[in-house]
Design a protein around this motif. Structure first.
Motif: not given
Length: 454
Positions: A193-199, A233-240
Protein backbone atom coordinates in the motif's frame (compact mmCIF):
# COMPACT_ATOMS: atom_id res chain seq x y z
CA UNK A 1 26.82 -27.05 -4.72
CA UNK A 2 26.39 -30.64 -3.65
CA UNK A 3 26.78 -33.08 -6.50
CA UNK A 4 23.65 -35.16 -7.12
CA UNK A 5 23.60 -38.88 -6.59
CA UNK A 6 23.51 -41.14 -9.64
CA UNK A 7 20.05 -40.41 -11.05
CA UNK A 8 17.60 -43.26 -10.74
CA UNK A 9 14.46 -41.94 -12.41
CA UNK A 10 13.47 -39.56 -15.22
CA UNK A 11 10.96 -36.81 -14.43
CA UNK A 12 9.40 -34.07 -16.55
CA UNK A 13 8.41 -30.77 -14.92
CA UNK A 14 6.01 -28.73 -17.04
CA UNK A 15 6.27 -25.04 -16.20
CA UNK A 16 9.38 -23.10 -15.13
CA UNK A 17 7.99 -20.52 -12.76
CA UNK A 18 9.05 -20.56 -9.10
CA UNK A 19 7.07 -23.74 -8.39
CA UNK A 20 8.59 -25.64 -11.30
CA UNK A 21 12.11 -24.48 -10.57
CA UNK A 22 11.93 -25.44 -6.91
CA UNK A 23 10.42 -28.83 -7.78
CA UNK A 24 13.29 -29.37 -10.23
CA UNK A 25 15.79 -28.44 -7.54
CA UNK A 26 14.44 -31.00 -5.09
CA UNK A 27 13.94 -33.83 -7.56
CA UNK A 28 17.34 -33.33 -9.23
CA UNK A 29 19.07 -34.47 -6.06
CA UNK A 30 18.30 -38.08 -6.99
CA UNK A 31 16.73 -37.97 -10.44
CA UNK A 32 17.20 -36.62 -13.95
CA UNK A 33 14.82 -33.71 -14.55
CA UNK A 34 13.63 -32.20 -17.82
CA UNK A 35 12.20 -28.72 -17.18
CA UNK A 36 9.82 -27.60 -19.94
CA UNK A 37 8.68 -23.99 -20.30
CA UNK A 38 6.22 -22.27 -22.63
CA UNK A 39 8.19 -19.00 -22.52
CA UNK A 40 11.75 -18.44 -23.65
CA UNK A 41 12.89 -17.28 -20.22
CA UNK A 42 12.22 -19.14 -16.96
CA UNK A 43 10.91 -17.51 -13.81
CA UNK A 44 7.20 -17.21 -14.50
CA UNK A 45 5.61 -14.65 -12.19
CA UNK A 46 8.99 -14.01 -10.55
CA UNK A 47 10.19 -12.72 -13.93
CA UNK A 48 6.94 -11.30 -15.29
CA UNK A 49 4.72 -10.74 -12.26
CA UNK A 50 6.83 -8.80 -9.74
CA UNK A 51 6.37 -5.07 -10.32
CA UNK A 52 9.08 -3.80 -12.72
CA UNK A 53 10.80 -1.43 -10.29
CA UNK A 54 11.33 -4.16 -7.66
CA UNK A 55 14.59 -5.21 -9.28
CA UNK A 56 16.37 -6.34 -6.11
CA UNK A 57 13.67 -8.88 -5.29
CA UNK A 58 13.67 -10.17 -8.85
CA UNK A 59 17.46 -10.33 -9.09
CA UNK A 60 17.64 -12.27 -5.83
CA UNK A 61 15.23 -14.85 -7.17
CA UNK A 62 17.04 -15.02 -10.51
CA UNK A 63 20.27 -15.85 -8.66
CA UNK A 64 18.51 -18.79 -7.01
CA UNK A 65 17.02 -19.91 -10.32
CA UNK A 66 20.37 -19.64 -12.10
CA UNK A 67 21.88 -22.06 -9.57
CA UNK A 68 19.04 -24.54 -10.11
CA UNK A 69 19.41 -24.39 -13.89
CA UNK A 70 23.16 -24.93 -13.62
CA UNK A 71 22.69 -28.35 -12.02
CA UNK A 72 23.88 -31.17 -14.27
CA UNK A 73 20.69 -33.15 -13.69
CA UNK A 74 18.38 -30.28 -14.79
CA UNK A 75 17.79 -29.93 -18.53
CA UNK A 76 15.92 -26.79 -19.62
CA UNK A 77 13.73 -26.69 -22.73
CA UNK A 78 12.15 -23.26 -23.23
CA UNK A 79 9.87 -21.97 -25.99
CA UNK A 80 8.19 -25.38 -25.88
CA UNK A 81 4.43 -25.44 -25.38
CA UNK A 82 2.84 -28.49 -23.75
CA UNK A 83 -0.91 -28.42 -24.43
CA UNK A 84 -3.61 -30.01 -26.54
CA UNK A 85 -2.87 -27.51 -29.32
CA UNK A 86 0.82 -27.02 -28.55
CA UNK A 87 4.12 -28.49 -29.65
CA UNK A 88 3.66 -31.63 -27.56
CA UNK A 89 0.68 -33.06 -25.76
CA UNK A 90 0.85 -34.08 -22.14
CA UNK A 91 0.01 -37.67 -23.07
CA UNK A 92 3.04 -37.71 -25.41
CA UNK A 93 5.32 -36.91 -22.47
CA UNK A 94 3.84 -39.84 -20.61
CA UNK A 95 4.75 -42.07 -23.56
CA UNK A 96 8.35 -40.85 -23.89
CA UNK A 97 9.90 -42.58 -20.92
CA UNK A 98 9.20 -40.06 -18.16
CA UNK A 99 8.28 -41.94 -15.03
CA UNK A 100 6.48 -38.95 -13.50
CA UNK A 101 5.23 -35.62 -14.83
CA UNK A 102 4.87 -32.67 -12.45
CA UNK A 103 2.57 -29.92 -13.71
CA UNK A 104 3.57 -26.49 -12.40
CA UNK A 105 2.10 -24.23 -15.09
CA UNK A 106 0.41 -21.90 -12.62
CA UNK A 107 -3.03 -20.47 -13.28
CA UNK A 108 -2.90 -19.01 -16.78
CA UNK A 109 -6.56 -18.12 -17.34
CA UNK A 110 -8.20 -15.10 -15.75
CA UNK A 111 -11.27 -15.69 -13.63
CA UNK A 112 -14.48 -14.09 -14.81
CA UNK A 113 -17.56 -12.91 -12.93
CA UNK A 114 -19.78 -13.81 -15.86
CA UNK A 115 -21.68 -10.54 -15.76
CA UNK A 116 -23.16 -8.79 -18.81
CA UNK A 117 -20.81 -6.45 -20.66
CA UNK A 118 -17.50 -8.09 -19.74
CA UNK A 119 -16.69 -8.38 -23.44
CA UNK A 120 -16.82 -4.59 -24.01
CA UNK A 121 -13.73 -2.65 -25.02
CA UNK A 122 -11.99 -1.18 -22.00
CA UNK A 123 -12.49 -4.28 -19.83
CA UNK A 124 -9.24 -6.06 -18.93
CA UNK A 125 -8.01 -8.75 -16.60
CA UNK A 126 -5.14 -7.91 -14.26
CA UNK A 127 -3.01 -10.86 -15.37
CA UNK A 128 -2.93 -9.63 -18.96
CA UNK A 129 -2.06 -6.07 -17.96
CA UNK A 130 0.66 -7.25 -15.55
CA UNK A 131 2.20 -9.35 -18.32
CA UNK A 132 2.00 -6.32 -20.63
CA UNK A 133 3.86 -3.85 -18.42
CA UNK A 134 6.29 -6.58 -17.26
CA UNK A 135 7.39 -7.27 -20.84
CA UNK A 136 6.12 -10.82 -21.42
CA UNK A 137 5.55 -11.64 -25.09
CA UNK A 138 3.05 -11.51 -26.71
CA UNK A 139 1.26 -9.35 -24.10
CA UNK A 140 4.08 -6.80 -24.26
CA UNK A 141 3.19 -6.12 -27.90
CA UNK A 142 -0.58 -5.88 -27.42
CA UNK A 143 -2.25 -2.47 -26.92
CA UNK A 144 -4.09 -1.84 -23.64
CA UNK A 145 -5.72 1.61 -24.01
CA UNK A 146 -6.53 3.03 -20.58
CA UNK A 147 -9.06 5.80 -19.96
CA UNK A 148 -9.02 8.55 -17.34
CA UNK A 149 -11.32 6.98 -14.69
CA UNK A 150 -10.59 3.34 -13.88
CA UNK A 151 -12.33 0.80 -11.65
CA UNK A 152 -10.14 -2.04 -10.36
CA UNK A 153 -12.14 -4.96 -8.97
CA UNK A 154 -10.31 -6.70 -6.13
CA UNK A 155 -8.67 -6.01 -2.80
CA UNK A 156 -5.31 -7.82 -2.89
CA UNK A 157 -1.73 -6.98 -3.73
CA UNK A 158 -2.41 -7.39 -7.46
CA UNK A 159 -4.97 -4.57 -7.22
CA UNK A 160 -2.24 -2.40 -5.70
CA UNK A 161 0.25 -3.34 -8.43
CA UNK A 162 -2.31 -2.33 -11.05
CA UNK A 163 -3.02 0.89 -9.15
CA UNK A 164 0.70 1.61 -8.96
CA UNK A 165 0.97 1.27 -12.73
CA UNK A 166 -2.11 3.44 -13.32
CA UNK A 167 -1.07 6.23 -10.94
CA UNK A 168 2.69 6.30 -11.55
CA UNK A 169 3.05 5.31 -15.22
CA UNK A 170 -0.25 5.92 -17.03
CA UNK A 171 -1.11 8.77 -14.60
CA UNK A 172 -4.87 8.46 -14.90
CA UNK A 173 -7.20 10.91 -13.19
CA UNK A 174 -8.74 8.43 -10.79
CA UNK A 175 -8.54 4.78 -9.69
CA UNK A 176 -11.45 3.32 -7.72
CA UNK A 177 -10.82 -0.05 -6.08
CA UNK A 178 -14.00 -2.08 -5.58
CA UNK A 179 -14.23 -4.63 -2.76
CA UNK A 180 -17.02 -7.21 -2.46
CA UNK A 181 -16.51 -7.42 1.30
CA UNK A 182 -15.55 -4.91 3.96
CA UNK A 183 -12.47 -3.16 5.36
CA UNK A 184 -11.87 -6.10 7.70
CA UNK A 185 -11.35 -8.44 4.74
CA UNK A 186 -8.71 -6.53 2.79
CA UNK A 187 -5.99 -8.84 1.46
CA UNK A 188 -3.21 -6.42 0.56
CA UNK A 189 -0.05 -5.80 2.57
CA UNK A 190 0.83 -2.52 4.22
CA UNK A 191 4.21 -2.45 2.47
CA UNK A 192 2.48 -2.73 -0.92
CA UNK A 193 0.00 0.00 0.00
CA UNK A 194 2.90 2.37 0.69
CA UNK A 195 3.66 2.34 -3.04
CA UNK A 196 0.36 4.07 -3.87
CA UNK A 197 -0.75 5.59 -0.55
CA UNK A 198 0.40 9.09 -1.58
CA UNK A 199 -2.46 9.06 -4.09
CA UNK A 200 -5.03 7.74 -1.60
CA UNK A 201 -7.97 10.04 -0.88
CA UNK A 202 -7.72 9.78 2.89
CA UNK A 203 -10.92 11.73 3.57
CA UNK A 204 -12.89 9.40 1.28
CA UNK A 205 -11.34 6.36 2.99
CA UNK A 206 -12.23 7.71 6.44
CA UNK A 207 -15.80 8.27 5.26
CA UNK A 208 -16.01 4.68 3.95
CA UNK A 209 -14.68 3.34 7.23
CA UNK A 210 -17.19 5.35 9.28
CA UNK A 211 -20.10 4.15 7.13
CA UNK A 212 -19.20 0.51 7.81
CA UNK A 213 -18.10 0.93 11.43
CA UNK A 214 -21.22 -0.51 13.10
CA UNK A 215 -21.29 -3.53 10.81
CA UNK A 216 -17.61 -4.22 11.49
CA UNK A 217 -18.11 -4.00 15.23
CA UNK A 218 -21.06 -6.40 15.04
CA UNK A 219 -18.73 -8.92 13.39
CA UNK A 220 -16.07 -8.52 16.05
CA UNK A 221 -13.79 -6.46 13.81
CA UNK A 222 -11.80 -3.42 14.90
CA UNK A 223 -12.17 -0.44 12.53
CA UNK A 224 -9.37 1.43 14.28
CA UNK A 225 -6.90 -1.36 13.53
CA UNK A 226 -7.64 -1.04 9.80
CA UNK A 227 -7.55 2.73 10.00
CA UNK A 228 -4.19 2.67 11.76
CA UNK A 229 -2.66 0.35 9.17
CA UNK A 230 -3.81 2.50 6.26
CA UNK A 231 -2.76 5.81 7.84
CA UNK A 232 0.63 4.32 8.73
CA UNK A 233 1.10 3.42 5.07
CA UNK A 234 0.18 7.00 4.11
CA UNK A 235 2.86 8.33 6.47
CA UNK A 236 5.49 6.09 4.87
CA UNK A 237 4.21 6.46 1.31
CA UNK A 238 6.48 6.83 -1.67
CA UNK A 239 6.23 10.38 -3.04
CA UNK A 240 3.52 10.82 -5.64
CA UNK A 241 4.56 11.38 -9.26
CA UNK A 242 1.12 12.38 -10.56
CA UNK A 243 -2.14 13.99 -9.51
CA UNK A 244 -3.96 10.67 -9.75
CA UNK A 245 -6.60 10.10 -7.06
CA UNK A 246 -6.97 6.65 -5.51
CA UNK A 247 -10.05 5.65 -3.54
CA UNK A 248 -11.44 2.42 -2.10
CA UNK A 249 -15.10 1.41 -2.05
CA UNK A 250 -16.26 -1.48 0.12
CA UNK A 251 -19.25 -3.83 0.12
CA UNK A 252 -20.00 -3.57 -3.59
CA UNK A 253 -20.35 -6.34 -6.20
CA UNK A 254 -20.27 -5.67 -9.97
CA UNK A 255 -23.50 -6.79 -11.62
CA UNK A 256 -23.21 -5.32 -15.13
CA UNK A 257 -20.70 -3.46 -17.30
CA UNK A 258 -22.43 -0.56 -19.00
CA UNK A 259 -21.62 0.27 -22.62
CA UNK A 260 -21.79 3.59 -24.42
CA UNK A 261 -23.45 2.26 -27.58
CA UNK A 262 -20.12 2.10 -29.41
CA UNK A 263 -18.95 -1.16 -27.76
CA UNK A 264 -16.91 0.68 -25.12
CA UNK A 265 -17.25 0.87 -21.35
CA UNK A 266 -18.89 3.92 -19.84
CA UNK A 267 -19.91 2.63 -16.43
CA UNK A 268 -20.20 -0.19 -13.92
CA UNK A 269 -23.40 -1.21 -12.17
CA UNK A 270 -22.81 -2.29 -8.57
CA UNK A 271 -24.94 -3.99 -5.94
CA UNK A 272 -24.48 -3.02 -2.33
CA UNK A 273 -23.65 -5.85 0.04
CA UNK A 274 -23.84 -6.61 3.71
CA UNK A 275 -21.74 -9.09 5.69
CA UNK A 276 -22.46 -12.05 7.92
CA UNK A 277 -20.33 -14.58 9.78
CA UNK A 278 -20.39 -17.78 7.75
CA UNK A 279 -18.06 -19.38 10.30
CA UNK A 280 -15.74 -18.31 13.09
CA UNK A 281 -12.99 -17.62 10.54
CA UNK A 282 -14.87 -16.52 7.42
CA UNK A 283 -17.08 -13.52 6.69
CA UNK A 284 -19.37 -13.70 3.66
CA UNK A 285 -21.05 -10.99 1.63
CA UNK A 286 -24.63 -11.04 0.37
CA UNK A 287 -26.41 -8.56 -1.84
CA UNK A 288 -29.05 -6.15 -0.51
CA UNK A 289 -30.71 -5.47 -3.87
CA UNK A 290 -29.67 -1.81 -3.78
CA UNK A 291 -27.84 -0.70 -6.92
CA UNK A 292 -25.68 2.20 -7.99
CA UNK A 293 -23.92 3.12 -11.21
CA UNK A 294 -20.28 4.16 -11.21
CA UNK A 295 -19.16 6.16 -14.28
CA UNK A 296 -15.82 4.77 -15.50
CA UNK A 297 -14.19 4.28 -18.89
CA UNK A 298 -11.90 1.35 -17.97
CA UNK A 299 -12.48 -1.70 -15.78
CA UNK A 300 -9.77 -4.12 -14.63
CA UNK A 301 -10.64 -7.36 -12.86
CA UNK A 302 -8.04 -8.37 -10.24
CA UNK A 303 -9.96 -11.31 -8.79
CA UNK A 304 -7.53 -14.16 -9.31
CA UNK A 305 -6.97 -16.78 -11.98
CA UNK A 306 -7.89 -20.35 -12.86
CA UNK A 307 -5.89 -23.22 -14.28
CA UNK A 308 -5.54 -23.81 -18.00
CA UNK A 309 -8.13 -26.22 -19.39
CA UNK A 310 -6.22 -26.67 -22.65
CA UNK A 311 -3.46 -28.67 -20.99
CA UNK A 312 -5.41 -31.89 -21.33
CA UNK A 313 -6.28 -32.33 -17.66
CA UNK A 314 -9.90 -32.02 -16.50
CA UNK A 315 -10.77 -29.05 -14.30
CA UNK A 316 -13.33 -28.27 -11.63
CA UNK A 317 -13.88 -24.62 -10.80
CA UNK A 318 -10.52 -22.86 -10.94
CA UNK A 319 -8.39 -25.98 -10.31
CA UNK A 320 -7.54 -29.41 -11.65
CA UNK A 321 -9.45 -32.23 -9.98
CA UNK A 322 -7.52 -33.24 -6.88
CA UNK A 323 -7.40 -36.81 -5.63
CA UNK A 324 -9.28 -36.62 -2.30
CA UNK A 325 -7.59 -39.80 -1.05
CA UNK A 326 -3.93 -39.34 -2.01
CA UNK A 327 -1.51 -42.24 -1.92
CA UNK A 328 1.35 -39.94 -0.91
CA UNK A 329 -0.07 -37.00 1.08
CA UNK A 330 2.29 -34.43 2.51
CA UNK A 331 0.93 -32.47 5.48
CA UNK A 332 -2.51 -33.82 4.51
CA UNK A 333 -2.25 -32.13 1.08
CA UNK A 334 -2.92 -34.03 -2.13
CA UNK A 335 -0.57 -33.42 -5.06
CA UNK A 336 -2.33 -36.03 -7.16
CA UNK A 337 -5.16 -35.55 -9.67
CA UNK A 338 -8.03 -37.47 -11.21
CA UNK A 339 -9.12 -37.81 -14.82
CA UNK A 340 -12.59 -36.91 -16.14
CA UNK A 341 -13.90 -40.31 -15.04
CA UNK A 342 -12.62 -39.95 -11.51
CA UNK A 343 -9.72 -42.34 -12.01
CA UNK A 344 -6.28 -41.60 -10.59
CA UNK A 345 -3.65 -40.35 -13.04
CA UNK A 346 -0.95 -42.14 -11.12
CA UNK A 347 2.11 -40.56 -12.76
CA UNK A 348 0.83 -36.96 -12.86
CA UNK A 349 1.39 -34.54 -9.97
CA UNK A 350 0.66 -30.83 -9.52
CA UNK A 351 2.32 -28.09 -7.47
CA UNK A 352 2.06 -24.35 -6.87
CA UNK A 353 -0.82 -22.49 -8.45
CA UNK A 354 -1.51 -25.51 -10.66
CA UNK A 355 -2.55 -27.23 -7.42
CA UNK A 356 -4.35 -24.27 -5.86
CA UNK A 357 -4.85 -21.23 -8.09
CA UNK A 358 -3.89 -17.70 -7.02
CA UNK A 359 -2.72 -18.70 -3.54
CA UNK A 360 0.34 -17.15 -1.93
CA UNK A 361 3.53 -15.64 -3.28
CA UNK A 362 6.97 -17.05 -4.08
CA UNK A 363 7.66 -18.22 -0.52
CA UNK A 364 4.51 -20.31 -0.46
CA UNK A 365 5.26 -21.66 -3.94
CA UNK A 366 8.64 -22.82 -2.68
CA UNK A 367 7.18 -24.64 0.32
CA UNK A 368 4.47 -26.21 -1.82
CA UNK A 369 7.06 -27.35 -4.36
CA UNK A 370 9.25 -28.97 -1.71
CA UNK A 371 6.22 -30.86 -0.43
CA UNK A 372 5.18 -31.85 -3.96
CA UNK A 373 8.68 -33.18 -4.63
CA UNK A 374 8.39 -35.29 -1.49
CA UNK A 375 5.15 -36.78 -2.80
CA UNK A 376 6.69 -37.48 -6.21
CA UNK A 377 9.77 -39.04 -4.60
CA UNK A 378 7.61 -41.41 -2.59
CA UNK A 379 5.88 -42.46 -5.80
CA UNK A 380 9.18 -42.95 -7.65
CA UNK A 381 10.42 -45.20 -4.88
CA UNK A 382 7.67 -47.65 -5.84
CA UNK A 383 9.11 -47.89 -9.38
CA UNK A 384 12.26 -49.62 -10.64
CA UNK A 385 15.10 -47.35 -11.78
CA UNK A 386 14.86 -46.10 -15.35
CA UNK A 387 16.48 -48.56 -17.75
CA UNK A 388 18.02 -45.99 -20.13
CA UNK A 389 17.94 -42.34 -19.03
CA UNK A 390 20.53 -41.17 -21.64
CA UNK A 391 18.54 -42.81 -24.42
CA UNK A 392 15.27 -41.26 -23.26
CA UNK A 393 16.88 -37.82 -23.00
CA UNK A 394 18.31 -38.17 -26.49
CA UNK A 395 14.91 -39.17 -27.87
CA UNK A 396 13.21 -36.21 -26.19
CA UNK A 397 15.86 -33.83 -27.48
CA UNK A 398 15.43 -35.21 -31.01
CA UNK A 399 11.67 -34.63 -30.77
CA UNK A 400 12.22 -31.04 -29.61
CA UNK A 401 14.73 -30.35 -32.39
CA UNK A 402 12.24 -31.61 -34.97
CA UNK A 403 9.89 -28.71 -34.24
CA UNK A 404 9.71 -25.84 -36.71
CA UNK A 405 10.91 -23.26 -34.22
CA UNK A 406 13.91 -23.04 -31.88
CA UNK A 407 13.76 -24.68 -28.48
CA UNK A 408 15.82 -22.89 -25.84
CA UNK A 409 18.49 -24.64 -23.75
CA UNK A 410 20.50 -23.78 -20.65
CA UNK A 411 23.35 -22.54 -22.87
CA UNK A 412 20.94 -20.28 -24.79
CA UNK A 413 19.73 -18.76 -21.54
CA UNK A 414 23.27 -17.90 -20.50
CA UNK A 415 23.87 -16.13 -23.82
CA UNK A 416 20.63 -14.17 -23.48
CA UNK A 417 21.42 -13.20 -19.91
CA UNK A 418 24.90 -11.99 -20.93
CA UNK A 419 23.46 -9.77 -23.67
CA UNK A 420 20.78 -8.29 -21.39
CA UNK A 421 23.37 -7.63 -18.67
CA UNK A 422 25.64 -5.87 -21.17
CA UNK A 423 22.78 -3.69 -22.40
CA UNK A 424 21.78 -2.82 -18.82
CA UNK A 425 25.36 -1.67 -18.16
CA UNK A 426 25.44 0.36 -21.38
CA UNK A 427 22.14 2.05 -20.56
CA UNK A 428 23.07 2.63 -16.92
CA UNK A 429 20.03 0.79 -15.56
CA UNK A 430 19.73 -1.97 -12.97
CA UNK A 431 17.96 -4.33 -15.32
CA UNK A 432 17.25 -4.63 -19.02
CA UNK A 433 14.99 -7.19 -20.66
CA UNK A 434 13.89 -7.75 -24.23
CA UNK A 435 10.12 -7.60 -24.63
CA UNK A 436 9.66 -9.64 -27.81
CA UNK A 437 10.55 -13.21 -28.66
CA UNK A 438 12.19 -12.00 -31.87
CA UNK A 439 14.61 -9.79 -29.94
CA UNK A 440 15.47 -12.57 -27.49
CA UNK A 441 16.06 -15.10 -30.24
CA UNK A 442 18.23 -12.63 -32.16
CA UNK A 443 20.30 -11.99 -29.02
CA UNK A 444 20.81 -15.74 -28.65
CA UNK A 445 21.72 -16.03 -32.33
CA UNK A 446 18.57 -17.81 -33.47
CA UNK A 447 15.52 -16.95 -35.55
CA UNK A 448 11.86 -17.95 -35.27
CA UNK A 449 12.20 -20.65 -37.94
CA UNK A 450 15.63 -21.95 -37.02
CA UNK A 451 16.01 -25.32 -35.32
CA UNK A 452 18.99 -26.35 -33.23
CA UNK A 453 20.43 -29.10 -31.12
CA UNK A 454 20.10 -28.61 -27.36
Amino acid sequence: MNQPNTPSHLVAVVGAGPAGLYVAKELSKNNEVVLINRDIKPGGLAEYGIYPDKTKIRQGLKTQFREILSRPNVHYFGNLNISCQGDLKLKELRQMGFQAVVVTVGAQHARSLGIPGEELQGVYHAKDLVYHYSGLPPYSQQPFPIGRRVAVIGMGNVMLDITRYLTRVVKVDEVIAIARRGPGEIKFDKAELEGVAASLDVDAFEKELRSHRELMLSLGQNPEEIRGMVLSAVEKAEPAVSNSRFSIRFLLSPTCVIGDGSNHVCGLELERNTLFNQSDEYVSAKGTGEREMLPVDTIIFAIGNRVESGLGLPTRGSSFISNPNPRFPVHDISYEILDENGNLMEDIFVAGWARQASTGLVGLARRDSINAARAVSQYLQTLPPHADIPGALQAFNARAVSLQHPVITNADLRRLEDVEDQLAAQKGVEEFKFTTNEEMLAAIGLSETQTQMG
